[in-house]
Enzyme design. Structure first.
Site, PDB file in Angstrom:
ATOM      1  CE  LYS A 223      45.384  36.725  44.414  1.00 30.04           C
ATOM      2  NZ  LYS A 223      44.674  35.459  44.649  1.00 30.04           N
TER       3      LYS A 223
ATOM      4  CB  SER B 212      41.406  32.754  44.641  1.00 32.60           C
ATOM      5  OG  SER B 212      40.637  32.977  45.801  1.00 32.60           O
TER       6      SER B 212
ATOM      7  CB  SER C 243      41.185  36.471  46.143  1.00 28.44           C
ATOM      8  OG  SER C 243      42.133  35.479  45.921  1.00 28.44           O
TER       9      SER C 243
END
Lengths: 482, 118
Positions: free
Chosen positions: A74, A173, A149
């Protein structure tokens, strides 16, 4: 078996050649990523170089727990020398001078990083639409969000752009995108995995965790990244367990599973999710689990608490983005103060500005006690309620989200509605306990439904084992729209 | 409780457009109304004060019978073993700086003057 474990076996046995695998791999990645926008950058050159080295030294491959396995990271977690943007314009061009502890550990264990995964800007969002680089599309339905997210990480796993990924989870997330994309994602206990080298959003809530096809694949990744790190004073001196073995040997027989009544209120989830939850309970009972009622009374306040505590911490953490030491700096300004204000205003997106302002307000003079202190107080109640619940049961089982993946653009103009997507995930971060989201079915539009186990602090082995046991009892087949 | 978009934006070092101000004013009113439900939960002054000391991990240390000071280290030189190799050289530390001045090995962040000269 998930693709990570399968590929590991293939590489080790020699049935699959590493260089050969990676040559075909990237042509598929490029085609699919074009449709999904899951990866902001594909590390094809670096990955191929590393792959060749593995083929040249086959004995090394066998000794490394994640030897040559393709992992996506990420865009909130540092990899030395690679660009790191937090999906934000304010960090465009920034290159990490050192790796995060987690990426160091993965690399030491042989993992090959294949790309930087798209995410909501500074991990602030539930749909991966708050990104400066375009939304991520759900591989199960291209008009739907991948969740956020860590939407890029989830989509990358679901669409086979990697066999595993790292995400971060501050209020759901990892778990929400895992549920929306039909994969498994684990948020460890606060303090189980080092945050050193990860971009901070809310420092008392953030955790890095694995995302992969299933619990066993997640266990392989967690085994590498978990454990005390002297660089992170909040990482706790608690021994790690054998997560891989737990997945293989755990039985649900006799396990007491609590259903917190606040998570099962009428109308709290879409009717299809409610129907699916009931069938999941039957599966658990068939496997010998003992289902009991539980209660986390302050659950209804979770969103209110989260959006005061997390935003307050974010306002503090994001004060460092001022155009002075790194990242964007505007060209035209009247004074130092003007430089800082303009840089931040041009560099941050709306959601980030909204949260910084909310957090600033909550901490400001005259409002601190009424908002921030009160939120922390209710947070302490939530934590006590989880810890007390675990005196009566071994695990809790809940839905992950009120709905399956919603359409891109559906909630973008209504921040409060977007925040309410996190109702079943935020309280877990506020309490610091670990949780895992795993696929438990589909709705009538073939969209995945996620279930969630929550465990006592540092009981990740139990979490992974229970999810693995459920997966064996009710195998899941992801339905892609690619 | 009132929320002034202008005042909070100033505190947060943000410059908002007229559109953003208008949108934020409405959104914050809705959000603050929602989080305002916490006001109904009673909290004494002592409890409010205690929240200054609250940390998410404290309960875990207690539950597991661990000593919280075990994760601290002595106030010693930064070349201690646990963080050796983390210290960045001057050029590495300033490699992302928008503007630098000075000589290699002693680079500095260059910023606009903060002192007005006559």
């Amino acid at each position: 078996m998930g693709r990570l474990a399968t590929l590991k076996e293939g590489f080790r046995s020699g049935k699959i050649g590493v260089t050969e695998y990676y040559k075909d791999f990237f042509s598929r990645v490029r085609v699919r990523n074009e449709k999904l926008n899951a990866l902001l950058e594909i590390f094809e050159k670096d990955a191929l170089e590393r792959a060749v080295k593995f083929d040249q030294s086959k004995s090394t491959l066998g000794n490394l727990p994640l030897g040559a396995l393709p992992i996506a990271i990420k865009d909130m977690i540092s990899i030395r020398g690679q660009e790191l943007n937090a999906s934000s314009k304010i960090l465009k061009g920034y290159r990490a001078p050192r790796s995060a502890t987690v990426t160091e550990r993965l690399e030491k264990d042989g993992a090959i990083f294949v790309g930087r995964a798209n995410c909501d800007e500074f991990a602030m969002g539930s749909s991966n639409e708050n990104t400066s680089f375009g939304p991520v599309k759900n591989p199960c339905a291209l008009d739907r969000t991948a969740g956020g997210s860590s939407g890029g990480s989830a989509a990358a796993v679901a669409a086979e752009l990697c066999v595993g990924a790292l995400g971060t989870d501050t209020g759901g997330s990892i778990r929400l995108p895992a549920a929306f994309c039909g994969i498994t994602g684990l948020k460890p206990t606060y303090g189980r995995v080092s945050r050193s080298g990860a971009i901070a959003f809310a420092s008392s809530l953030d955790q890095i965790g694995p995302m992969a096809d299933d619990a066993l694949d997640c266990a392989h990744i967690l085994q590498s990244i978990a454990g005390r790190d002297p660089r992170d004073a909040t990482s706790m001196p608690v021994k790690t367990e054998n997560y891989i073995e737990a997945c293989k040997s755990f039985s649900l027989k006799g396990v007491k599973i609590g259903l917190p009544k606040e998570y099962f209120q009428k109308g709290g989830v879409d009717p299809e999710i409610e129907k699916n939850l009931q069938s999941n309970l039957k599966v658990l009972e068939k496997e010998g689990a003992i289902i009991r009622e539980a209660s986390i009374p302050h659950t209804p306040y979770g969103i209110a608490v989260y959006y005061l505590v997390a935003t307050a911490e974010a306002a503090s953490n994001l004060a460092r983005y001022d155009g002075i030491r790194y990242g964007k700096r505007v060209e035209q300004f009247k004074s130092l103060k003007d430089l800082i204000m303009q840089t931040r205003s041009e560099g941050f997106g709306s959601e980030v500005k909204r949260r910084i302002m909310l957090g600033t307000f909550a901490l400001s003079s005259g409002y601190y006690d009424a908002y921030y202190s009160k939120a922390q107080f209710v947070r302490s109640k939530l934590q006590s309620e989880f810890l007390n619940a675990f005196k009566e049961v071994d695990l809790l089982f809940t839905p992950v989200a009120p709905s399956t993946a919603f359409k891109i653009g559906e909630k973008v103009n209504d921040p409060l509605q977007m925040y309410l997507s996190d109702i079943y995930t935020v309280s877990i971060n506020l309490a610091g306990v670990p949780a895992i989201a795993f696929p438990v079915g589909h709705d009538s539009q073939n969209l995945p439904i996620g279930g969630q186990f929550i465990a006592p602090p540092f009981a990740e082995a139990k979490l992974l084992g229970a999810a693995a046991a459920f997966e064996r009892a009710q195998p899941f087949q992801r339905r892609l729209a690619l | 409780m009132s929320f002034s978009v202008d005042k909070v934006a100033e505190l947060a070092y943000l410059k908002l457009s007229a559109e953003e101000k208008s949108a934020f004013q409405t959104q914050f009113e809705q959000i603050l109304k929602y989080v305002g439900q916490l006001q109904a939960i009673p909290m004494t002054e002592t409890e409010a004060k205690e929240m200054g000391e609250f940390h998410i991990s404290s309960a875990f240390y207690k539950e597991l019978g661990l000593d919280p000071s075990a994760t601290l280290r002595g106030d010693e030189d930064s070349e201690s073993t646990d963080i050796r190799g983390l210290n960045l050289k001057n050029e590495e530390a300033l490699s992302n700086a928008p503007k630098t001045g000075g000589i290699p090995g002693e680079l500095l962040f260059e910023v606009p003057s903060i002192i007005e000269r006559d």
